[in-house]
Design a protein around this motif. Structure first.
Motif, PDB file in Angstrom:
ATOM      1  N   TRP A 161       0.768   4.718  -2.411  1.00  0.00           N
ATOM      2  CA  TRP A 161       0.608   6.098  -1.927  1.00  0.00           C
ATOM      3  C   TRP A 161       1.758   6.987  -2.386  1.00  0.00           C
ATOM      4  O   TRP A 161       1.552   8.124  -2.800  1.00  0.00           O
ATOM      5  N   VAL A 183       1.268   8.068  -5.901  1.00  0.00           N
ATOM      6  CA  VAL A 183       0.323   9.189  -6.039  1.00  0.00           C
ATOM      7  C   VAL A 183       1.058  10.504  -5.786  1.00  0.00           C
ATOM      8  O   VAL A 183       0.907  11.474  -6.538  1.00  0.00           O
ATOM      9  N   TYR A 184       1.864  10.530  -4.731  1.00  0.00           N
ATOM     10  CA  TYR A 184       2.635  11.745  -4.428  1.00  0.00           C
ATOM     11  C   TYR A 184       3.576  12.103  -5.576  1.00  0.00           C
ATOM     12  O   TYR A 184       3.693  13.269  -5.941  1.00  0.00           O
ATOM     13  N   LYS A 210       0.827  -1.208   0.000  1.00  0.00           N
ATOM     14  CA  LYS A 210       0.000   0.000   0.000  1.00  0.00           C
ATOM     15  C   LYS A 210       0.862   1.259   0.000  1.00  0.00           C
ATOM     16  O   LYS A 210       0.530   2.244  -0.654  1.00  0.00           O
TER      17      LYS A 210
END
Lengths: 108, 485
Positions: A60, A63-64, A56
């Motif tokens: 994330w 995405v950043y 996960k």
């Protein structure tokens, strides 16, 4: 190639009008900022890691990365590339939560 | 009710009798008769339980005075039986206990009675967090989303601030630019230059403005290089290391607008860096940056010059005044007729020609505020733009004397020679490969020729050419030998 227009006027001295030529970044790579390209690539790598290895935190970070790449991108750059990277990172996050709905555990 | 009281013990006795018989059978292995046991049993009990029997006997008779004799007998029997039954039960319990303890010990040898800690070994499993129906367990996800929202907010705020700063700069400089240039603002999309009158946004933090149409110069490119306020990472990095916004002005001149010299002035740090990075400064200004105090400019500024005459020519009163007044805002000023950009790293297969040069004036100004710039600060850059216009006009008139010109020409010849020496080996290799390619192509052409006659003729022609070349070489060698002698 750029166009030169010679303008002659009775009272003003002769001057030349030169149209704008964007600097050629191929001959001078130091002029270009590589941040958006690196961030794009990193984002894609992290997305693939998140999808394949079901991590996960990778998703994330992807995405950043895509957000940072978008913030640093040039106006002349293709938006399709940005959008595809962004969609890939979002899909990585969604898929990793669908497969394992448990919340993310901190590393400490 | 009294009947029930006396009947119950009798019933119990009837029920207990077979049990007692069985137990006594176990205890007494002699094999005595059952009837004898019964009598002995009762006899035992009668002896033992006399006193209570007497008491009990006393009780029922006064109560049951009017009752019949069989009832009295029953009462006697009942009391005894009661006691018997009670004793029997007591004994039975005791015997049971003894039996069971004995049974346990004999049955389970080596069995260690542990206090079974069943209660301690119960493991309470935690309910998985995603089934708990509480948002608190998802705190990491909430943190991530909050971070993303913060990044988006910072992007919007940073973008807007940069846009406002750019617009403020353009508004304060528009008049000056429009009075000096015919074309202000061209994005390069149309073939012929058209004045858009607007800044050209390259990035969220870089704005360009192209001005052209003035005597003495080909064109002027102004780049507003703001800080990356739209990127949160950059904002955080700037908290550690403060940087300021910059305005870069690049003026390209026509060949006749400038004489041949290289000159630079700016902050010490900038001068040291530029001398290492830029091709022309490293080749033509080999000496260390000199202090500007001799010419009346602050100590913080240093000068790099090709020759002293150039410095004397550039540093007139007005220029000194500009530099003194705005020393804090000046990062670097660079005048060069041999400008070709930063040094290109030499690799194999690099171009074997000198890089293209252009007569250029480069100005780099620091916006005051060290990052915390407000739109009002942009007005303070207007005098610097005046300095730029003044420099363009000045350099048109600045001409070196005869000695200076000779020195400059010698410098340029020296640089070219050095370059050719360094690339000599590479150029030879390139020439060799070209010759080999030619030969191969010719041979292929001869091979592909179908007609044998033509083939023969082509081969003969090639042989003759080779012979001539060899003869020429031999002649050259002879001449060199003669000269040497």
């Amino acid at each position: 190639m750029y166009w030169i227009t010679v303008v002659a006027h009775l009272t003003y001295p002769i001057y030349c009008l030169t149209s704008y030529k964007p600097p050629n970044t191929e001959t001078n790579p130091t002029l270009e900022d590589p941040t958006p390209d690196y961030m794009n690539l990193l984002g894609m790598i992290f997305s693939m890691c998140g999808l394949m290895l079901k991590l996960k935190w990778c998703a994330w970070i992807a995405v950043y990365c895509s957000f940072i790449s978008f913030a640093n991108s040039r106006s002349s750059e293709d938006t399709k590339q940005m959008m595809s990277s962004f969609m890939l990172s979002i899909s990585a996050v969604v898929m990793s939560y669908l497969q394992n709905p448990q919340p993310m555990s901190p590393p400490w | 009710m009294r009947h029930l009281v006396f009947l119950l013990p009798a019933l119990l006795l009837l029920l207990a009798l077979p049990d007692t018989r069985g137990r006594y059978n176990d205890d007494f292995d002699d094999g005595e008769d059952i009837a004898e046991f019964d009598d002995n049993d009762f006899a035992e009990f009668e002896d033992v339980s006399e006193d209570p029997a007497v008491d009990v006997e006393k009780e029922p008779p006064p109560r049951a005075a009017p009752s019949s004799t069989p009832i009295e007998d029953d009462e006697d029997e009942a009391t005894v039986e009661n006691e018997d039954s009670q004793d029997e039960f007591e004994d039975a319990d005791a015997q049971d206990q003894d039996m069971y303890s004995k049974y346990d010990n004999e049955e389970f040898e080596g069995y260690e009675k542990t206090n079974s800690p069943f209660k301690d070994t119960l493991i309470y499993r935690e309910v998985p967090a995603h089934l708990q129906n509480s948002w608190e367990s998802y705190y990491m996800e909430i943190l991530m989303v909050t971070g993303l929202l913060a990044y988006i907010m910072n992007y919007i705020i940073g973008k807007n601030k940069n846009s406002r700063l750019a617009q403020a700069w353009f508004n304060s400089h528009r008049e000056l630019l429009e009075s000096n240039f015919a074309l202000v603002g061209d994005d390069g999309t149309s073939k012929e230059g058209t004045s858009t009158g607007k800044l050209n946004q390259e990035n969220e933090h870089i704005y360009n403005l192209w001005c052209s149409g003035r005597v003495c110069c080909e064109g002027m490119l102004i780049q507003l290089k703001f800080l990356k306020r739209q990127d949160l990472l950059n904002v955080l990095a700037r908290m550690m290391r403060p940087v300021c916004d910059q305005v870069q002005v690049k003026v390209t001149l026509n060949d006749e607008d400038m004489d041949t010299f290289v000159f630079a002035v700016g902050s010490r740090k900038a001068m040291a860096r530029l001398q290492k990075e830029l091709q022309d400064l490293s080749e033509f200004c080999g000496d260390k940056p000199k202090s500007g105090a001799k010419y009346g400019i602050p100590e913080s500024l240093a000068i790099l010059s090709e020759m002293g005459e150039v410095t004397d020519g550039v540093m007139d009163n007005k220029m000194v005044h500009y530099l003194t007044t705005h020393a804090d805002k000046i990062e670097s000023i660079h005048f060069s007729d041999q400008f070709s950009g930063p040094k290109v790293m030499q690799e194999e297969g690099q171009p074997l020609k000198l890089p293209e040069t252009k007569k250029t004036l480069l100005f780099t100004f620091n916006v005051p505020g060290m990052g915390n710039t407000s739109p009002k600060d942009m007005d303070s850059l207007l005098p610097l733009m005046n300095m730029v216009i003044y420099s363009i006009d000045k350099l048109k008139k600045l001409r070196l004397n005869r000695e200076g010109k000779q020195k400059a020409d010698r410098n340029r010849a020296r640089v070219e020679e050095n370059f050719l020496k360094h690339t000599h080996a590479q150029r030879q290799e390139a020439a060799q490969t070209r010759r080999e390619e030619k030969k191969r192509a010719e041979k292929e052409r001869i091979m592909n020729e179908e007609d044998p006659d033509r083939q023969r003729r082509l081969e003969e022609a090639a042989q003759r050419r080779e012979q001539k070349k060899m003869e020429k070489k031999q002649m050259k060698m002879k001449q060199i030998k003669v000269k040497a002698m």
